[in-house]
Motif scaffolding. Structure first.
Motif, PDB file in Angstrom:
ATOM      1  N   GLU A 213       0.673  -1.369  -0.224  1.00 42.04           N
ATOM      2  CA  GLU A 213      -0.021   0.318   0.193  1.00 42.04           C
ATOM      3  C   GLU A 213       1.211   1.682   0.378  1.00 42.04           C
ATOM      4  O   GLU A 213       1.669   1.642   1.060  1.00 42.04           O
ATOM      5  CB  GLU A 213      -0.845   0.177   1.266  1.00 42.04           C
ATOM      6  CG  GLU A 213      -1.984   0.989   1.069  1.00 42.04           C
ATOM      7  CD  GLU A 213      -3.129   0.941   2.431  1.00 42.04           C
ATOM      8  OE1 GLU A 213      -3.882   1.784   3.059  1.00 42.04           O
ATOM      9  OE2 GLU A 213      -3.017  -0.605   2.919  1.00 42.04           O
ATOM     10  N   VAL A 393      -2.647   3.025  -3.709  1.00 37.08           N
ATOM     11  CA  VAL A 393      -4.067   4.058  -2.993  1.00 37.08           C
ATOM     12  C   VAL A 393      -4.249   5.339  -4.043  1.00 37.08           C
ATOM     13  O   VAL A 393      -3.079   5.360  -4.815  1.00 37.08           O
ATOM     14  CB  VAL A 393      -3.035   4.854  -1.319  1.00 37.08           C
ATOM     15  CG1 VAL A 393      -3.583   3.617  -0.479  1.00 37.08           C
ATOM     16  CG2 VAL A 393      -2.025   5.359  -1.876  1.00 37.08           C
ATOM     17  N   SER A 397      -6.430  13.456  -4.716  1.00 39.37           N
ATOM     18  CA  SER A 397      -7.949  12.905  -4.417  1.00 39.37           C
ATOM     19  C   SER A 397      -8.742  13.408  -5.905  1.00 39.37           C
ATOM     20  O   SER A 397      -7.866  14.102  -6.844  1.00 39.37           O
ATOM     21  CB  SER A 397      -8.649  13.735  -3.165  1.00 39.37           C
ATOM     22  OG  SER A 397      -7.204  14.077  -2.166  1.00 39.37           O
ATOM     23  N   ARG A 409     -15.543  16.105  -3.566  1.00 42.23           N
ATOM     24  CA  ARG A 409     -14.737  14.781  -3.260  1.00 42.23           C
ATOM     25  C   ARG A 409     -15.098  13.995  -2.995  1.00 42.23           C
ATOM     26  O   ARG A 409     -16.309  13.537  -2.252  1.00 42.23           O
ATOM     27  CB  ARG A 409     -14.031  15.121  -2.401  1.00 42.23           C
ATOM     28  CG  ARG A 409     -12.558  15.215  -2.488  1.00 42.23           C
ATOM     29  CD  ARG A 409     -10.773  14.713  -1.812  1.00 42.23           C
ATOM     30  NE  ARG A 409     -11.303  16.249  -1.825  1.00 42.23           N
ATOM     31  CZ  ARG A 409      -9.802  17.617  -1.066  1.00 42.23           C
ATOM     32  NH1 ARG A 409     -10.031  16.578  -0.064  1.00 42.23           N
ATOM     33  NH2 ARG A 409      -9.339  18.335  -1.151  1.00 42.23           N
ATOM     34  N   ILE A 411     -13.742  10.671  -3.762  1.00 43.20           N
ATOM     35  CA  ILE A 411     -12.391  10.041  -3.685  1.00 43.20           C
ATOM     36  C   ILE A 411     -11.016  10.167  -3.156  1.00 43.20           C
ATOM     37  O   ILE A 411     -10.443  11.091  -3.958  1.00 43.20           O
ATOM     38  CB  ILE A 411     -11.957   9.264  -4.596  1.00 43.20           C
ATOM     39  CG1 ILE A 411     -12.957   8.095  -5.453  1.00 43.20           C
ATOM     40  CG2 ILE A 411     -10.642   7.432  -4.862  1.00 43.20           C
ATOM     41  CD1 ILE A 411     -11.929   6.693  -6.560  1.00 43.20           C
ATOM     42  N   PRO A 412     -11.276  10.339  -1.751  1.00 45.59           N
ATOM     43  CA  PRO A 412     -10.179  11.274  -0.947  1.00 45.59           C
ATOM     44  C   PRO A 412      -9.045  10.159  -1.177  1.00 45.59           C
ATOM     45  O   PRO A 412      -8.311   9.181  -1.439  1.00 45.59           O
ATOM     46  CB  PRO A 412     -10.351  11.037   0.691  1.00 45.59           C
ATOM     47  CG  PRO A 412     -11.425  10.685   0.460  1.00 45.59           C
ATOM     48  CD  PRO A 412     -12.237   9.560  -1.207  1.00 45.59           C
ATOM     49  N   LYS A 413      -7.795  11.126  -1.238  1.00 46.16           N
ATOM     50  CA  LYS A 413      -6.199  10.997  -1.308  1.00 46.16           C
ATOM     51  C   LYS A 413      -6.224  10.156  -0.228  1.00 46.16           C
ATOM     52  O   LYS A 413      -6.424   9.979   0.404  1.00 46.16           O
ATOM     53  CB  LYS A 413      -5.191  12.367  -0.807  1.00 46.16           C
ATOM     54  CG  LYS A 413      -4.245  12.335  -1.367  1.00 46.16           C
ATOM     55  CD  LYS A 413      -3.169  13.326  -1.215  1.00 46.16           C
ATOM     56  CE  LYS A 413      -1.690  12.926  -0.620  1.00 46.16           C
ATOM     57  NZ  LYS A 413      -0.990  13.871  -0.457  1.00 46.16           N
ATOM     58  N   ASN A 414      -5.145   8.471  -1.146  1.00 47.35           N
ATOM     59  CA  ASN A 414      -4.769   7.954  -0.539  1.00 47.35           C
ATOM     60  C   ASN A 414      -5.777   7.045   0.297  1.00 47.35           C
ATOM     61  O   ASN A 414      -5.528   5.774   0.935  1.00 47.35           O
ATOM     62  CB  ASN A 414      -4.195   8.195   1.286  1.00 47.35           C
ATOM     63  CG  ASN A 414      -2.664   8.863   0.681  1.00 47.35           C
ATOM     64  OD1 ASN A 414      -2.188   8.496  -0.095  1.00 47.35           O
ATOM     65  ND2 ASN A 414      -2.184   9.822   2.422  1.00 47.35           N
ATOM     66  N   THR A 415      -6.487   6.678  -0.086  1.00 48.21           N
ATOM     67  CA  THR A 415      -7.845   5.185  -0.380  1.00 48.21           C
ATOM     68  C   THR A 415      -7.264   4.827  -1.306  1.00 48.21           C
ATOM     69  O   THR A 415      -6.464   4.406  -2.435  1.00 48.21           O
ATOM     70  CB  THR A 415      -9.084   6.426  -1.119  1.00 48.21           C
ATOM     71  OG1 THR A 415      -9.605   7.205  -1.057  1.00 48.21           O
ATOM     72  CG2 THR A 415     -10.617   4.991  -0.909  1.00 48.21           C
ATOM     73  N   GLY A 416      -7.341   3.176  -0.617  1.00 47.95           N
ATOM     74  CA  GLY A 416      -6.700   2.515  -1.171  1.00 47.95           C
ATOM     75  C   GLY A 416      -7.888   1.899  -2.484  1.00 47.95           C
ATOM     76  O   GLY A 416      -8.680   1.814  -2.286  1.00 47.95           O
ATOM     77  N   VAL A 419     -11.243   1.401  -5.976  1.00 44.70           N
ATOM     78  CA  VAL A 419     -12.597   1.703  -5.098  1.00 44.70           C
ATOM     79  C   VAL A 419     -13.507   2.063  -6.099  1.00 44.70           C
ATOM     80  O   VAL A 419     -12.943   2.144  -7.045  1.00 44.70           O
ATOM     81  CB  VAL A 419     -11.351   3.084  -4.334  1.00 44.70           C
ATOM     82  CG1 VAL A 419     -11.108   4.178  -5.178  1.00 44.70           C
ATOM     83  CG2 VAL A 419     -13.245   3.424  -3.255  1.00 44.70           C
ATOM     84  N   ALA A 421     -16.843   4.229  -5.790  1.00 49.07           N
ATOM     85  CA  ALA A 421     -17.706   5.869  -4.821  1.00 49.07           C
ATOM     86  C   ALA A 421     -18.808   6.022  -5.645  1.00 49.07           C
ATOM     87  O   ALA A 421     -18.479   6.691  -7.196  1.00 49.07           O
ATOM     88  CB  ALA A 421     -16.743   6.663  -4.539  1.00 49.07           C
TER      89      ALA A 421
END
Ligand code: AMP
Length: 608
Positions: A213, A393, A397, A409, A411-416, A419, A421
């Motif tokens: 990650e 990740v 964002s 927003r 998908i925020p920054k650092n979301t694995g 994903v 949304a």
């Protein structure tokens, strides 16, 4: 034989191709025998393309016939800011393409940045084909962790032009971690410190049960080995005698000579405490009457470190900010991995060791690590062993532009990743029959301060009053960071045409045309390469015969089962080689050539 899948590090300064052989990742040498291929492309006056070392050589004589570091422009949009940034790092002009993509000018011709990358990838593919003696179509390519969607798509587009199918794009720091063997049993945090020729990247990875990650990334894309060379060049310039100084500082050829000497001195100082520098032919090369001067001096490692002090500080600033973003104490990092040729420099190693409180791992060549890791990943994918899952990740964002110039927003920054949304939006005006949903990438809540990735156009909307036509927007970010956006009119159920319009890709049709040109070129090159390979193989078999005779003689003089088996192994290879040659089996010839070369160079014992 299984179809080979290669790993490619498409670098800013150098590019490298690797594969896994006998269970170990190895570099595939270029057809001219080099380990790394400089990411330099040239066009001769006749319009012939040159890639790598030959392009570099062309650039010595004709600086306007070559381009390098074009990775900086791959998948970017042509903007005045980008042109300004480019001026600080490269001398060749940028040109806007029809879709707003970036093109470069060399030898009076204009090439899309994507095509330049395709030339480099095409060359690496030919190297791999020569190595395997067969067609190579599949690859894993590495990209910087902070590459956005457009840059990733452009990398894929370049690969497609080069006739390569990208099985997976892998983040460079993740690839480096794979090369260092972190998919086998390591759990913890790994810091990847990547200082190359022109860029600096720091990433912190969290590794758990073979899952990687990317926790945080940062970098300085105007900091690299070139800047260290420039510090030495400035110091050398100050030593040029007075009446010549001004002319030398403005003369392109003199500056190039100084730069070459500076880089050589920098490399020497990695091994020695002092480097002697002699540069002649310094003066105005364009003047009618030529008068030149020279400098002869010595640079110590310690003074080089003093000269580099401001650059070291910038490296540490980036490390500090990445640590802050990951909310980690540098001393809690479990391993520090070095990537990029510049991390061979003792000062850089010391800096890293002091900052993180531990010696960095050095058991992989730093300029090979990324390509080797890409090869490991390629191999995993082929075998579907599923060991290295590679969870990354979102590097930035992602959101939708809404009223008031703001960004909502999703998908925020650092979301694995991967994903999915989703969110519901309402068209801004009543009675709208078409909605344009702009997609932004970045950390600001304001559209102006973010990067617009594209626009989803939803047509044939259910016409209703404002606030009564809910639209569902779904963002699907893949494991390799590529974004798909879907918009649905929930009232009518219409899942309308979804289009990312702002993508600065090549215009339709152009990519196919370039792909066809590349394919013709590769075919012609393939014929030349195959002829050369056959010739080299015949010579190799002759050398193999000699080795067999020597081994036979020594087996007669000192008979032993080992000696017998050694003769047997070589003879078997020779018979197999001759048969393969007679049958025109290029892949088998290439395989036997590699085994014979190993034996002849003493890298393998003949007793098989
Ligand atoms: P890369 O982009 O990883 O290929 O890194 C290239 C940079 O590393 C260039 O600035 C080189 O001058 C530098 N470099 C490569 N090898 C060495 C070495 N042995 N000592 C010092 N610098 C090196």
């Amino acid at each position: 034989m299984q179809e080979p899948v290669i790993g490619i590090d498409l670098g800013t300064t150098n590019s490298v191709v690797a594969t896994v052989e006998d269970g170990r990742p190895r570099l595939i040498p270029s057809r001219s025998g080099g380990r790394l291929t400089p990411s330099v492309v040239g066009l001769t006056r006749a319009g012939d393309r040159l890639v790598g070392q030959p392009a570099q050589a062309l650039g010595e004589e004709h600086p306007d016939a070559v381009v390098w570091a074009t990775k900086r422009f791959l998948g970017r949009r042509y903007t005045p800011e980008l042109v300004q940034q480019a001026k600080a790092v490269v001398p060749y002009p940028l040109v806007a393409g029809p879709t707003g993509d970036v093109r470069v000018k060399l030898s009076g011709r204009v090439l899309p940045a994507t095509q330049v990358s395709a030339f480099i990838l095409g060359e690496l593919r030919l190297d791999a084909q020569a190595h395997f003696g067969r067609d190579v179509r599949k690859c894993v390519i590495t990209v910087p962790a902070n590459f956005d969607d457009n840059q990733r798509q452009a990398t894929r587009e370049a690969a497609a032009i080069a006739g390569l199918e990208v099985v997976r794009l892998v983040n460079e720091p993740t690839a480096a971690a794979l090369a260092y063997g972190l998919s086998r049993g390591f759990e913890g945090s790994a810091l990847v410190f990547d200082l190359g020729g022109g860029t600096f990247d720091v990433s912190i990875l969290d590794v758990k049960a073979g899952v990687f990650e990317v926790k945080a990334t940062g970098g300085d894309h105007a900091l690299g080995g070139e800047d260290f060379d420039q510090r030495i060049v400035q110091w050398l310039l100050a030593q040029v005698e007075d009446p010549f100084q001004e002319a030398v500082s403005k003369d392109a050829q003199s500056l190039r000579r100084l730069k070459v000497a500076a880089e050589a001195a920098k490399r020497e100082l990695t091994e020695s405490e002092e480097a002697l520098i002699s540069v002649s032919g310094l003066g105005d090369h364009t003047a009618g009457v030529k008068r030149f001067t020279e400098i002869n001096t010595a640079l110590t490692r310690s003074f080089f470190e003093t000269l580099s002090e401001p650059l070291s500080r910038r490296c540490l600033d980036v490390c500090k900010s990445v640590m802050a973003e990951a909310r980690m104490d540098p001393r809690s990092v479990d391993v520090v991995l070095l990537v990029g040729g510049m991390t061979r420099v003792p000062l850089v190693r010391r800096l890293v060791a002091d900052f993180f409180g531990r010696a960095p791992s050095t058991d992989v060549h730093p300029d090979e690590a990324v390509a080797l890791g890409a090869a490991v990943q390629a191999d995993e994918l082929v075998r579907q062993a599923g060991q290295a899952l590679l969870l990354d990740v979102a590097s930035q964002s992602l959101g939708v532009g809404v009223m008031g110039g703001r960004v909502k927003r999703l998908i925020p920054k650092n979301t694995g990743v991967p994903v999915v949304a989703r969110d519901i939006f309402f068209p801004g005006t009543s009675g709208q029959s078409e909605a344009r949903i702009p997609v932004y990438q970045g950390e600001s809540e304001f559209q102006d301060e973010n990067h617009k990735l594209g626009e989803v156009v939803l047509k044939n909307l259910h016409v209703a009053n404002r606030g009564e036509t809910p639209l569902e927007v779904v963002f699907e970010l893949s494991g390799e960071g590529i974004l798909a956006v879907k918009a649905t009119d929930l009232t009518s159920g219409n899942m309308e045409l979804v289009r990312l319009e702002a993508r600065a890709g090549l215009p339709q049709g152009e990519a196919e045309k370039l792909g066809q040109e590349q394919s013709n070129y590769a075919q012609a090159q393939g014929v030349v390469d195959a002829r050369k390979a056959e010739e080299t193989f015949r010579k190799l078999l002759e050398r193999g015969e000699k080795l067999a005779r020597l081994l036979q003689q020594s087996a007669r003089e000192n008979p032993s089962p080992e000696a017998e088996s050694a003769v047997g192994t070589v003879q078997q290879l020779l018979v197999g080689g001759k048969d393969a040659l007679a049958a025109g089996d290029a892949a088998q010839c290439a395989l036997i050539a590699r085994q014979l070369t190993k034996l002849l160079s003493g890298r393998a014992e003949p007793r098989g």
